[in-house]
Design a protein around this motif. Structure first.
Motif, PDB file in Angstrom:
ATOM      1  N   UNK A  60       0.800  -1.232   0.000  1.00  0.00           N
ATOM      2  CA  UNK A  60       0.000   0.000   0.000  1.00  0.00           C
ATOM      3  C   UNK A  60       0.832   1.283   0.000  1.00  0.00           C
ATOM      4  N   UNK A  61       2.099   1.223   0.397  1.00  0.00           N
ATOM      5  CA  UNK A  61       2.937   2.423   0.423  1.00  0.00           C
ATOM      6  C   UNK A  61       3.134   3.010  -0.975  1.00  0.00           C
ATOM      7  N   UNK A  62       2.794   2.254  -2.013  1.00  0.00           N
ATOM      8  CA  UNK A  62       2.884   2.764  -3.384  1.00  0.00           C
ATOM      9  C   UNK A  62       1.907   3.925  -3.597  1.00  0.00           C
ATOM     10  N   UNK A  63       0.947   4.083  -2.694  1.00  0.00           N
ATOM     11  CA  UNK A  63      -0.030   5.173  -2.788  1.00  0.00           C
ATOM     12  C   UNK A  63       0.472   6.464  -2.150  1.00  0.00           C
ATOM     13  N   UNK A  64       1.580   6.417  -1.447  1.00  0.00           N
ATOM     14  CA  UNK A  64       2.089   7.559  -0.684  1.00  0.00           C
ATOM     15  C   UNK A  64       2.156   8.820  -1.544  1.00  0.00           C
ATOM     16  N   UNK A  65       1.441   9.869  -1.110  1.00  0.00           N
ATOM     17  CA  UNK A  65       1.479  11.166  -1.778  1.00  0.00           C
ATOM     18  C   UNK A  65       0.603  11.292  -3.003  1.00  0.00           C
ATOM     19  N   UNK A  66      -0.100  10.245  -3.402  1.00  0.00           N
ATOM     20  CA  UNK A  66      -0.917  10.287  -4.622  1.00  0.00           C
ATOM     21  C   UNK A  66      -2.335  10.753  -4.317  1.00  0.00           C
ATOM     22  N   UNK A  67      -2.960  11.329  -5.332  1.00  0.00           N
ATOM     23  CA  UNK A  67      -4.357  11.748  -5.229  1.00  0.00           C
ATOM     24  C   UNK A  67      -5.238  10.653  -5.830  1.00  0.00           C
ATOM     25  N   UNK A  68      -6.535  10.685  -5.536  1.00  0.00           N
ATOM     26  CA  UNK A  68      -7.428   9.700  -6.155  1.00  0.00           C
ATOM     27  C   UNK A  68      -7.421   9.764  -7.679  1.00  0.00           C
ATOM     28  N   UNK A  69      -7.308  10.965  -8.245  1.00  0.00           N
ATOM     29  CA  UNK A  69      -7.269  11.080  -9.710  1.00  0.00           C
ATOM     30  C   UNK A  69      -6.039  10.397 -10.294  1.00  0.00           C
ATOM     31  N   UNK A  70      -4.894  10.539  -9.636  1.00  0.00           N
ATOM     32  CA  UNK A  70      -3.676   9.868 -10.108  1.00  0.00           C
ATOM     33  C   UNK A  70      -3.849   8.357 -10.073  1.00  0.00           C
ATOM     34  N   UNK A  71      -4.407   7.852  -8.992  1.00  0.00           N
ATOM     35  CA  UNK A  71      -4.599   6.401  -8.852  1.00  0.00           C
ATOM     36  C   UNK A  71      -5.628   5.911  -9.864  1.00  0.00           C
ATOM     37  N   UNK A  72      -6.695   6.649 -10.046  1.00  0.00           N
ATOM     38  CA  UNK A  72      -7.735   6.278 -11.018  1.00  0.00           C
ATOM     39  C   UNK A  72      -7.131   6.170 -12.420  1.00  0.00           C
ATOM     40  N   UNK A  73      -6.280   7.126 -12.792  1.00  0.00           N
ATOM     41  CA  UNK A  73      -5.647   7.094 -14.114  1.00  0.00           C
ATOM     42  C   UNK A  73      -4.685   5.909 -14.252  1.00  0.00           C
ATOM     43  N   UNK A  74      -3.936   5.605 -13.185  1.00  0.00           N
ATOM     44  CA  UNK A  74      -3.001   4.480 -13.218  1.00  0.00           C
ATOM     45  C   UNK A  74      -3.722   3.145 -13.376  1.00  0.00           C
ATOM     46  N   UNK A  75      -4.837   2.995 -12.675  1.00  0.00           N
ATOM     47  CA  UNK A  75      -5.535   1.709 -12.657  1.00  0.00           C
ATOM     48  C   UNK A  75      -6.445   1.505 -13.858  1.00  0.00           C
ATOM     49  N   UNK A  76      -7.023   2.592 -14.366  1.00  0.00           N
ATOM     50  CA  UNK A  76      -7.964   2.451 -15.472  1.00  0.00           C
ATOM     51  C   UNK A  76      -9.206   1.690 -15.022  1.00  0.00           C
ATOM     52  N   UNK A  77      -9.974   1.190 -15.974  1.00  0.00           N
ATOM     53  CA  UNK A  77     -11.176   0.411 -15.663  1.00  0.00           C
ATOM     54  C   UNK A  77     -10.769  -0.996 -15.261  1.00  0.00           C
ATOM     55  N   UNK A  78     -11.281  -1.455 -14.146  1.00  0.00           N
ATOM     56  CA  UNK A  78     -10.971  -2.790 -13.661  1.00  0.00           C
ATOM     57  C   UNK A  78     -12.266  -3.549 -13.446  1.00  0.00           C
ATOM     58  N   UNK A  79     -12.556  -4.558 -14.277  1.00  0.00           N
ATOM     59  CA  UNK A  79     -13.800  -5.323 -14.105  1.00  0.00           C
ATOM     60  C   UNK A  79     -13.890  -5.925 -12.701  1.00  0.00           C
ATOM     61  N   UNK A  80     -15.094  -5.886 -12.137  1.00  0.00           N
ATOM     62  CA  UNK A  80     -15.314  -6.440 -10.808  1.00  0.00           C
ATOM     63  C   UNK A  80     -15.084  -5.434  -9.687  1.00  0.00           C
ATOM     64  N   UNK A  81     -14.570  -4.255 -10.014  1.00  0.00           N
ATOM     65  CA  UNK A  81     -14.301  -3.207  -9.013  1.00  0.00           C
ATOM     66  C   UNK A  81     -15.197  -2.019  -9.306  1.00  0.00           C
ATOM     67  N   UNK A  82     -15.723  -1.382  -8.246  1.00  0.00           N
ATOM     68  CA  UNK A  82     -16.606  -0.221  -8.397  1.00  0.00           C
ATOM     69  C   UNK A  82     -16.085   0.944  -7.572  1.00  0.00           C
ATOM     70  N   UNK A  83     -16.226   2.144  -8.135  1.00  0.00           N
ATOM     71  CA  UNK A  83     -15.868   3.368  -7.413  1.00  0.00           C
ATOM     72  C   UNK A  83     -17.069   3.816  -6.596  1.00  0.00           C
TER      73      UNK A  83
END
Length: 145
Positions: A60-83
């Protein structure tokens, strides 16, 4: 004083004793089951998985300092996961939650959550990652949106 032994209740003949716990440890089957749980869980809705999401769940430390928009862009659409938004507390509906659901629509227990800050954890935004195998991560400092 009682001895650490079992007699009749364990089905042993009278006079024969054994220490409690002999043969009562975790079986090989149970050990295999525990180690199998540690492997990457495959969601039938997305058998290939999302490697970046798996990395975040493992570290989880890979999230350090990131915003939700940054994480959303990195992950893209992931089937089975909902925001979603936060579901409880004074920040209900705020924040950002990415939660995994089974094909039947039940939450699997895996989740990445961003909290906007404020409240008993302090004024700064933070991340928290949860999974059945990894448990709850500590609060990880997040970037402000």
């Amino acid at each position: 004083m009682q001895k650490n032994t079992a007699q009749r209740s364990s089905g042993l003949a009278r006079g024969k004793q054994r220490k409690l716990g002999d043969g009562l440890g975790i079986s090989e089957t149970a050990r295999k089951s525990n180690s199998q749980r540690r492997k990457r869980r495959v969601n039938p809705a997305d058998p290939q998985g999302n490697k970046k999401l798996d990395e975040i769940l493992k570290d989880p430390k890979k999230l350090d300092g990131k915003t939700p928009d940054q994480v959303r862009k990195e992950l893209g659409q992931t089937p089975g996961w909902k925001e979603e938004g936060l579901g409880k507390g004074s920040h209900k509906g705020k924040g950002w939650v990415l939660r995994e659901y089974s094909p039947q629509g039940n939450p699997t227990g895996r989740m990445v959550r961003w909290h906007p800050g404020g409240g008993h954890h302090g004024p700064n935004p933070y991340w928290r990652v949860t999974s059945p195998t990894g448990g709850k991560s500590p609060n990880i400092p997040a970037g402000k949106p």
